[in-house]
Design a protein around this motif. Structure first.
Motif, PDB file in Angstrom:
ATOM      1  N   PHE A  58     -71.937 -37.127  12.234  1.00 33.98           N
ATOM      2  CA  PHE A  58     -72.391 -37.381  10.869  1.00 33.98           C
ATOM      3  C   PHE A  58     -71.180 -37.292   9.931  1.00 33.98           C
ATOM      4  O   PHE A  58     -70.429 -36.319   9.973  1.00 33.98           O
ATOM      5  CB  PHE A  58     -73.436 -36.355  10.425  1.00 33.98           C
ATOM      6  CG  PHE A  58     -74.729 -36.419  11.194  1.00 33.98           C
ATOM      7  CD1 PHE A  58     -75.796 -37.165  10.723  1.00 33.98           C
ATOM      8  CD2 PHE A  58     -74.881 -35.734  12.393  1.00 33.98           C
ATOM      9  CE1 PHE A  58     -76.979 -37.228  11.416  1.00 33.98           C
ATOM     10  CE2 PHE A  58     -76.059 -35.785  13.097  1.00 33.98           C
ATOM     11  CZ  PHE A  58     -77.118 -36.542  12.612  1.00 33.98           C
ATOM     12  N   VAL A  59     -71.010 -38.298   9.095  1.00 33.05           N
ATOM     13  CA  VAL A  59     -69.974 -38.295   8.057  1.00 33.05           C
ATOM     14  C   VAL A  59     -70.679 -38.496   6.723  1.00 33.05           C
ATOM     15  O   VAL A  59     -71.535 -39.389   6.600  1.00 33.05           O
ATOM     16  CB  VAL A  59     -68.940 -39.418   8.280  1.00 33.05           C
ATOM     17  CG1 VAL A  59     -67.849 -39.358   7.224  1.00 33.05           C
ATOM     18  CG2 VAL A  59     -68.346 -39.325   9.672  1.00 33.05           C
ATOM     19  N   HIS A  60     -70.358 -37.674   5.729  1.00 28.35           N
ATOM     20  CA  HIS A  60     -71.081 -37.808   4.463  1.00 28.35           C
ATOM     21  C   HIS A  60     -70.169 -37.501   3.278  1.00 28.35           C
ATOM     22  O   HIS A  60     -69.164 -36.791   3.408  1.00 28.35           O
ATOM     23  CB  HIS A  60     -72.302 -36.883   4.431  1.00 28.35           C
ATOM     24  CG  HIS A  60     -72.006 -35.480   3.987  1.00 28.35           C
ATOM     25  ND1 HIS A  60     -71.463 -34.522   4.813  1.00 28.35           N
ATOM     26  CD2 HIS A  60     -72.154 -34.882   2.774  1.00 28.35           C
ATOM     27  CE1 HIS A  60     -71.319 -33.399   4.154  1.00 28.35           C
ATOM     28  NE2 HIS A  60     -71.716 -33.590   2.901  1.00 28.35           N
ATOM     29  N   VAL A  61     -70.534 -38.064   2.142  1.00 26.12           N
ATOM     30  CA  VAL A  61     -69.953 -37.715   0.847  1.00 26.12           C
ATOM     31  C   VAL A  61     -71.114 -37.486  -0.100  1.00 26.12           C
ATOM     32  O   VAL A  61     -72.239 -37.958   0.132  1.00 26.12           O
ATOM     33  CB  VAL A  61     -69.024 -38.824   0.298  1.00 26.12           C
ATOM     34  CG1 VAL A  61     -67.826 -39.018   1.201  1.00 26.12           C
ATOM     35  CG2 VAL A  61     -69.781 -40.131   0.113  1.00 26.12           C
ATOM     36  N   PHE A  79     -61.973 -41.029   9.098  1.00 26.86           N
ATOM     37  CA  PHE A  79     -61.433 -41.246   7.759  1.00 26.86           C
ATOM     38  C   PHE A  79     -61.734 -42.655   7.255  1.00 26.86           C
ATOM     39  O   PHE A  79     -61.882 -42.865   6.054  1.00 26.86           O
ATOM     40  CB  PHE A  79     -59.928 -40.964   7.755  1.00 26.86           C
ATOM     41  CG  PHE A  79     -59.584 -39.535   8.055  1.00 26.86           C
ATOM     42  CD1 PHE A  79     -59.799 -38.548   7.123  1.00 26.86           C
ATOM     43  CD2 PHE A  79     -59.075 -39.178   9.296  1.00 26.86           C
ATOM     44  CE1 PHE A  79     -59.502 -37.225   7.397  1.00 26.86           C
ATOM     45  CE2 PHE A  79     -58.781 -37.852   9.584  1.00 26.86           C
ATOM     46  CZ  PHE A  79     -58.997 -36.874   8.637  1.00 26.86           C
ATOM     47  N   THR A  80     -61.848 -43.611   8.178  1.00 32.89           N
ATOM     48  CA  THR A  80     -62.287 -44.946   7.771  1.00 32.89           C
ATOM     49  C   THR A  80     -63.705 -44.900   7.221  1.00 32.89           C
ATOM     50  O   THR A  80     -64.029 -45.556   6.225  1.00 32.89           O
ATOM     51  CB  THR A  80     -62.220 -45.912   8.971  1.00 32.89           C
ATOM     52  OG1 THR A  80     -60.871 -45.999   9.436  1.00 32.89           O
ATOM     53  CG2 THR A  80     -62.694 -47.301   8.579  1.00 32.89           C
ATOM     54  N   LEU A  81     -64.554 -44.092   7.847  1.00 37.28           N
ATOM     55  CA  LEU A  81     -65.942 -43.989   7.383  1.00 37.28           C
ATOM     56  C   LEU A  81     -66.027 -43.273   6.034  1.00 37.28           C
ATOM     57  O   LEU A  81     -66.846 -43.638   5.191  1.00 37.28           O
ATOM     58  CB  LEU A  81     -66.783 -43.249   8.421  1.00 37.28           C
ATOM     59  CG  LEU A  81     -66.858 -43.915   9.802  1.00 37.28           C
ATOM     60  CD1 LEU A  81     -67.793 -43.150  10.717  1.00 37.28           C
ATOM     61  CD2 LEU A  81     -67.315 -45.358   9.675  1.00 37.28           C
ATOM     62  N   VAL A  82     -65.194 -42.260   5.819  1.00 44.02           N
ATOM     63  CA  VAL A  82     -65.174 -41.594   4.517  1.00 44.02           C
ATOM     64  C   VAL A  82     -64.754 -42.573   3.429  1.00 44.02           C
ATOM     65  O   VAL A  82     -65.357 -42.639   2.346  1.00 44.02           O
ATOM     66  CB  VAL A  82     -64.235 -40.368   4.548  1.00 44.02           C
ATOM     67  CG1 VAL A  82     -64.041 -39.809   3.154  1.00 44.02           C
ATOM     68  CG2 VAL A  82     -64.799 -39.286   5.460  1.00 44.02           C
ATOM     69  N   GLU A  83     -63.719 -43.377   3.703  1.00 44.97           N
ATOM     70  CA  GLU A  83     -63.271 -44.372   2.734  1.00 44.97           C
ATOM     71  C   GLU A  83     -64.364 -45.417   2.487  1.00 44.97           C
ATOM     72  O   GLU A  83     -64.596 -45.831   1.339  1.00 44.97           O
ATOM     73  CB  GLU A  83     -62.002 -45.049   3.249  1.00 44.97           C
ATOM     74  CG  GLU A  83     -61.463 -46.154   2.352  1.00 44.97           C
ATOM     75  CD  GLU A  83     -61.007 -45.657   0.997  1.00 44.97           C
ATOM     76  OE1 GLU A  83     -60.943 -46.479   0.054  1.00 44.97           O
ATOM     77  OE2 GLU A  83     -60.714 -44.448   0.867  1.00 44.97           O
ATOM     78  N   PHE A  84     -65.061 -45.824   3.541  1.00 43.29           N
ATOM     79  CA  PHE A  84     -66.131 -46.805   3.365  1.00 43.29           C
ATOM     80  C   PHE A  84     -67.261 -46.238   2.514  1.00 43.29           C
ATOM     81  O   PHE A  84     -67.782 -46.923   1.625  1.00 43.29           O
ATOM     82  CB  PHE A  84     -66.680 -47.236   4.728  1.00 43.29           C
ATOM     83  CG  PHE A  84     -67.923 -48.075   4.622  1.00 43.29           C
ATOM     84  CD1 PHE A  84     -67.855 -49.416   4.279  1.00 43.29           C
ATOM     85  CD2 PHE A  84     -69.185 -47.512   4.835  1.00 43.29           C
ATOM     86  CE1 PHE A  84     -68.996 -50.187   4.165  1.00 43.29           C
ATOM     87  CE2 PHE A  84     -70.326 -48.284   4.726  1.00 43.29           C
ATOM     88  CZ  PHE A  84     -70.235 -49.625   4.389  1.00 43.29           C
TER      89      PHE A  84
END
Length: 429
Positions: A58-61, A79-84
């Motif tokens: 799971f990646v979230h902001v 980190f690509t997913l965080v940027e996306f």
């Protein structure tokens, strides 16, 4: 490669859910519920950006009180997913307006259409607003007009403040890309200088840590725009050794610029040049540690007694941890607009001050009933945590000298705003 994307409210309600690969179909596992239970069960108020569950990552902001979550397999770049996800947040602001549970619900069809165009079978295709504009046909649904009676949903654009209740203008909260055929759209440019303070103050009042994280953010409503020139303070210096100008130096330790910013005049005249497109972009980020030229906005003078018989700041909130055995609270506040309450869940006192005039001193007397009070119980008192917003102020001293735009006749309205808010402001007792 993404498996799922979902947007959750602060209470865990599922606002948006998109399954790109169907990898969890038939398993009976609700990943949104798994994520929310995992986040809320963690101690503290800063949950980790990355979590795992049964081989699923799971990646979230978090923005505007909403969770933007993506699930993926271990081989994907986190980190690509965080940027996306951060770009997704920016695009939703551009297309839908301010981020809130209500606004996402009203524009759910537009959000789903954006996700369909941005991703194909979980693979990222584009995050460019100019490209998406040609393929997205759903019109945005506007929320109710701005009202001074409801400041909860209005915030300074791009400023993820602790309260999100600064309302210098409602204009910057509308969608950047207006519906097709809309007449009379205002051509405006907003430039915001936003700083976040991280401070630790010792019990004797001396600063132990002072850190300023700043950003210059541009939000452009112009359908076509020529070159824009932004002049910063001439005495703006980067690093400890550099000296410029004849006035008081405005110094930062380091700074970084967006790739679209041209710096050929930065060294000579402290001028940033950019040709912006419609939308929001962070032109410059900077950091300053310890050597802050302006005085700290708040000081705390606590007095703890044991009874043997038993400029202007907005949205100031003091959080004071108290001994775990506290059973009741009595309070005396210096003005009727202030409020204070004992929060049993966190065992702390929350003191809210809607408005605080610069140079003023506010006081509060809290009487706590602690059965079996001991010297060890007094050690549980503090430290105090302060949250606040300072409109029209910067602690670094950075100012914008001018904002000039080359283009067709009839220059747009230009707005330059400043805001400083607390990121972590700790006062030890």
């Amino acid at each position: 490669m993404l498996s799922q994307i979902f947007i959750l409210s602060s209470k865990g309600d599922r606002l948006i859910h998109k399954d790109f690969r169907g990898e969890t179909c038939g398993t009976g596992t609700d990943l949104a519920d798994v994520f929310y239970r995992g986040i809320t069960s963690l101690p503290g108020d800063q949950p980790p950006v990355f979590m795992t569950h049964e081989g699923r990552h799971f990646v979230h902001v978090r923005h505007g009180g909403l969770y933007f979550v993506a699930t993926t397999t271990p081989e994907a770049s986190p980190f690509t997913l965080v940027e996306f996800l951060n770009r997704l947040v920016t695009l939703l602001r551009d297309f839908c307006g301010p981020l809130s549970e209500k606004n996402v619900g009203l524009n759910f069809a537009l959000v789903y259409e954006l996700l369909d165009e941005m991703l194909d079978y979980g693979y990222i295709q584009t995050t460019s607003p100019e490209v998406l504009r040609n393929f997205v046909h759903t019109e945005p649904v506007a929320t109710k007009p701005f009202s001074l009676l409801d400041l909860g949903s209005v915030g300074l654009f791009g400023a993820e403040t602790q309260q999100s209740k600064v309302a210098p203008s409602s204009a910057a909260s509308r969608p950047v890309l207006p519906p097709r055929g809309e007449q009379g759209a205002r051509n405006e440019v907003f430039l915001d200088v936003v700083e976040r303070l991280t401070v630790v103050i010792a019990a004797n009042g001396s600063p132990m840590k002072v850190d300023v994280q700043g950003e210059i953010r541009l939000k452009c409503y112009l359908p076509s725009c020529g070159e824009m020139r932004i002049g910063l303070t001439e005495e703006f210096c980067v690093g400890k050794s550099e000296l410029r100008g004849y006035g008081t130096a405005v110094r930062v330790d380091e700074c970084a610029f967006h790739s679209s910013v041209k710096l050929d005049e930065f060294e000579s005249g402290r001028v940033l040049k950019v040709t912006p497109s419609q939308g929001e972009v962070t032109l410059m980020q900077y950091q300053l540690a310890d050597d802050v030229p302006s005085p700290l906005p708040f000081r705390l003078f606590p007095t703890v007694d044991q009874d043997p018989t038993g400029s202007q700041a907005l949205n100031v909130r003091l959080q004071l941890p108290v001994p775990k055995g506290v059973s009741s609270l009595a309070q005396e506040l210096s003005s009727p607009e202030q409020t204070a309450e004992l929060q049993p869940g966190t065992k702390s006192i929350r003191w809210d001050i809607p408005r605080c005039q610069g140079g003023s001193q506010l006081s509060a007397l809290f009487k706590l009933e602690v059965p079996g009070l001991s010297r060890a119980s007094l050690l549980e008192l503090g430290p105090a945590n302060l949250a606040f917003e300072l409109p029209a102020q910067t602690c670094s001293g950075l100012r914008v000298r001018f904002l000039r735009l080359r283009g067709p006749a009839g220059p747009p309205q230009r707005w330059v705003r400043y805001l400083t808010h607390s990121d972590s402001y700790v006062l030890r007792l």
